[in-house]
Design an enzyme around this catalytic site. Structure first.
Site, PDB file in Angstrom:
ATOM      1  N   GLY A 115      11.842   6.971 -32.694  1.00  0.00           N
ATOM      2  CA  GLY A 115      13.107   7.498 -32.578  1.00  0.00           C
ATOM      3  C   GLY A 115      13.093   9.028 -32.503  1.00  0.00           C
ATOM      4  CB  ALA A 116      13.804  11.900 -34.260  1.00  0.00           C
ATOM      5  CG  HIS A 158      11.101  14.958 -28.513  1.00  0.00           C
ATOM      6  ND1 HIS A 158       9.920  14.897 -27.561  1.00  0.00           N
ATOM      7  CD2 HIS A 158      10.428  14.887 -29.756  1.00  0.00           C
ATOM      8  CE1 HIS A 158       8.873  14.496 -28.165  1.00  0.00           C
ATOM      9  NE2 HIS A 158       9.070  14.300 -29.713  1.00  0.00           N
ATOM     10  N   GLY A 212       9.721  14.852 -24.704  1.00  0.00           N
ATOM     11  CA  GLY A 212       8.506  14.212 -24.454  1.00  0.00           C
ATOM     12  C   GLY A 212       8.485  12.773 -24.325  1.00  0.00           C
ATOM     13  CG  HIS A 213      10.277  10.171 -27.750  1.00  0.00           C
ATOM     14  ND1 HIS A 213      10.639  11.201 -28.538  1.00  0.00           N
ATOM     15  CD2 HIS A 213       9.166   9.650 -28.324  1.00  0.00           C
ATOM     16  CE1 HIS A 213      10.108  11.133 -29.724  1.00  0.00           C
ATOM     17  NE2 HIS A 213       9.184  10.289 -29.890  1.00  0.00           N
ATOM     18  CD  GLN A 247       3.528   4.982 -37.720  1.00  0.00           C
ATOM     19  OE1 GLN A 247       3.703   3.845 -37.241  1.00  0.00           O
ATOM     20  NE2 GLN A 247       3.335   6.191 -37.195  1.00  0.00           N
ATOM     21  N   GLY A 289       1.999   8.870 -25.996  1.00  0.00           N
ATOM     22  CA  GLY A 289       2.082  10.328 -25.576  1.00  0.00           C
ATOM     23  C   GLY A 289       0.540  10.802 -26.022  1.00  0.00           C
ATOM     24  CD  GLU A 290      -3.185  12.768 -22.328  1.00  0.00           C
ATOM     25  OE1 GLU A 290      -3.078  14.238 -22.116  1.00  0.00           O
ATOM     26  OE2 GLU A 290      -3.955  12.219 -21.402  1.00  0.00           O
ATOM     27  NE  ARG A 329       5.887  13.786 -39.464  1.00  0.00           N
ATOM     28  CZ  ARG A 329       5.186  12.547 -38.998  1.00  0.00           C
ATOM     29  NH1 ARG A 329       4.681  12.473 -37.867  1.00  0.00           N
ATOM     30  NH2 ARG A 329       5.227  11.431 -39.807  1.00  0.00           N
TER      31      ARG A 329
HETATM   32  O1  PAF Z   1       3.699   7.707 -31.972  1.00  0.00           O
HETATM   33  C1  PAF Z   1       4.765   6.992 -32.615  1.00  0.00           C
HETATM   34  O2  PAF Z   1       5.617   7.213 -32.370  1.00  0.00           O
HETATM   35  C2  PAF Z   1       4.168   5.971 -33.743  1.00  0.00           C
HETATM   36  O3  PAF Z   1       3.167   6.105 -34.305  1.00  0.00           O
HETATM   37  C3  PAF Z   1       4.266   4.628 -32.916  1.00  0.00           C
HETATM   38  C4  PAF Z   1       3.197   4.470 -31.662  1.00  0.00           C
HETATM   39  C5  PAF Z   1       5.578   4.249 -32.360  1.00  0.00           C
HETATM   40  C6  PAF Z   1       3.925   3.373 -33.688  1.00  0.00           C
HETATM   41  O4  PAF Z   1       4.892   3.340 -35.043  1.00  0.00           O
END
Ligand code: PAF
Length: 286
Positions: A35-36, A38, A40-41, A65, A151-152, A191
Site C-alpha cells: 500500500g501507500a 505511488h 512506481g506501483h 518482514q 519492482g526492480e 518511505r
Molecule cells: O515490496 C513490497 O511491497 C513487499 O515486500 C511485498 C513484496 C508486497 C511483500 O510484502
C-alpha cells in the site's frame, strides 16, 4: 471521473473471483504491495495489464518482514486513497486481507531462502527475507496468477521471489519492472514520505552518486575504491550511515571484484530515521 474498485478481504473471496475469470479463459496477473501506492506501483499495474486480462493488486503490510525496531507501526496505511488510485488505472480487484486472514491462530510455517538473500539487506535486516518469502508464497498460492510483477527497486527481493517460485515449483512467471524515479532521480518509495524537506533534498544525491559510480565501473575503474568513494560521498552529503554499497553479479548476487558479466550496484543508506535503498545495472566495460 473515479471508477469503483472491487475489494475482497478473504482468500475464499479472492479465489472465487479468480476462478470466475479462469472459467472465462482469462489470464490473471498479481501485483503484491504494502500500500501507500505511488506512481512506481501504478506502473507495475500498467505492466501487468499488458500481460494479462485481469490484474489483482494486494495490499498487506506484512508484520513478518519488519524487525523489532523497524517502521511497522508507522508504515503509511491509506487504503481508501490507494483504492481510488487503483480504480483510476482500472485495476480489476484489490485483495486487502487483515492479519488474521494471512496468519491465523497457530500459523507456524516459514519460507527461508539461501543464496541470494545472503548479505546486503539480508545482513542488515535479519529475518526480513523470510518474512517476504513467506508472505509472497502465500499470496501466489492464494491467487494462483499467471504472472506476478515486482519492482526492480527491491532487487534482492525480486531475485529472492524468483528463487522461491522456481524452487517450490509455483506455476507463475515472476517479472521485474524498472524502478520509477522522481524528476531529480530519487527512486520512488512509500518511505520517501518520512523525509523532511532538507532530507528529501539530500536524498537526491543517492542516485546521482550511484550513476557516477556506474559510469566509472563501466570505464574499468577498481570496484573496491569506487565503493569507498561512494560511501565517503554519501556521508559528506549528509547520510548518517551506509548499511552497504556493493557491486554484485546481476543474476546470482554473488560479490564481484571485476565486472566480467552484467552486474548491479546496490546501496542502503540512512538519512535521519529513514533507510533508503536503490540499485542500478552495471554493464561490462568495453
Ligand atoms: O515490496 C513490497 O511491497 C513487499 O515486500 C511485498 C513484496 C508486497 C511483500 O510484502
Amino acid at each position: 471521473m473515479t471508477n469503483s474498485l472491487a475489494i475482497v478481504r478473504t482468500v475464499a473471496d479472492l479465489r472465487a473471483r479468480v476462478a470466475e475469470w479462469r472459467r472465462q479463459g482469462q489470464k490473471v496477473a498479481l501485483v503484491p504491495t504494502m500500500g501507500a501506492l505511488h506512481e512506481g506501483h501504478l506502473s507495475l499495474v500498467r505492466t501487468a495489464q499488458k500481460l494479462a486480462d485481469r490484474v489483482v493488486v494486494s495490499i498487506f503490510v506484512n508484520p513478518r518482514q519488519f524487525g523489532a525496531n523497524e517502521d511497522f507501526g508507522r508504515y503509511p496505511r491509506q487504503e481508501a486513497e490507494d483504492a481510488e488510485k487503483l480504480a483510476n488505472v482500472a485495476a480489476d480487484l484489490l485483495f486487502a486481507p487483515d492479519v488474521t486472514e494471512m496468519y491465523p491462530e497457530g500459523f507456524a510455517t516459514n519460507v527461508s531462502v539461501g543464496g541470494v538473500t545472503e548479505g546486503l539487506c539480508g545482513a542488515a535486516r535479519p529475518g526480513h527475507f523470510d518474512g517476504v518469502a513467506t508472505v509472497v508464497t502465500k499470496l501466489l498460492l492464494q491467487c494462483l496468477p499467471d504472472v506476478a510483477v515486482f519492482g526492480e527497486k527491491d532487487y534482492q527481493q525480486l531475485l529472492t521471489i524468483k528463487r522461491v517460485a522456481r524452487d517450490l515449483d509455483i506455476p507463475v512467471a515472476i517479472l521485474g519492472a524498472p524502478t520509477m524515479r522522481e524528476a531529480d532521480g530519487l527512486a520512488m518509495s512509500s518511505r520517501n514520505a518520512y523525509l523532511s524537506p532538507e532530507e528529501r533534498r539530500i536524498a537526491a544525491r543517492l542516485p546521482a552518486i550511484l550513476r557516477e559510480l556506474v559510469a566509472a565501473a563501466e570505464r574499468g575503474d577498481e570496484l573496491s575504491a569506487l565503493c569507498a568513494r561512494g560511501i565517503a560521498e554519501l556521508k559528506a552529503a549528509g547520510f548518517a550511515s551506509v548499511d552497504y554499497l556493493e557491486f554484485r553479479d546481476a543474476e546470482t548476487l554473488a560479490p564481484v571484484s571485476r565486472i566480467e558479466r552484467p552486474a548491479r550496484i546496490l546501496v542502503a543508506a540512512r538519512l535521519g530515521n529513514t533507510r533508503l535503498i536503490d540499485n542500478m545495472p552495471v554493464g561490462v566495460p568495453a
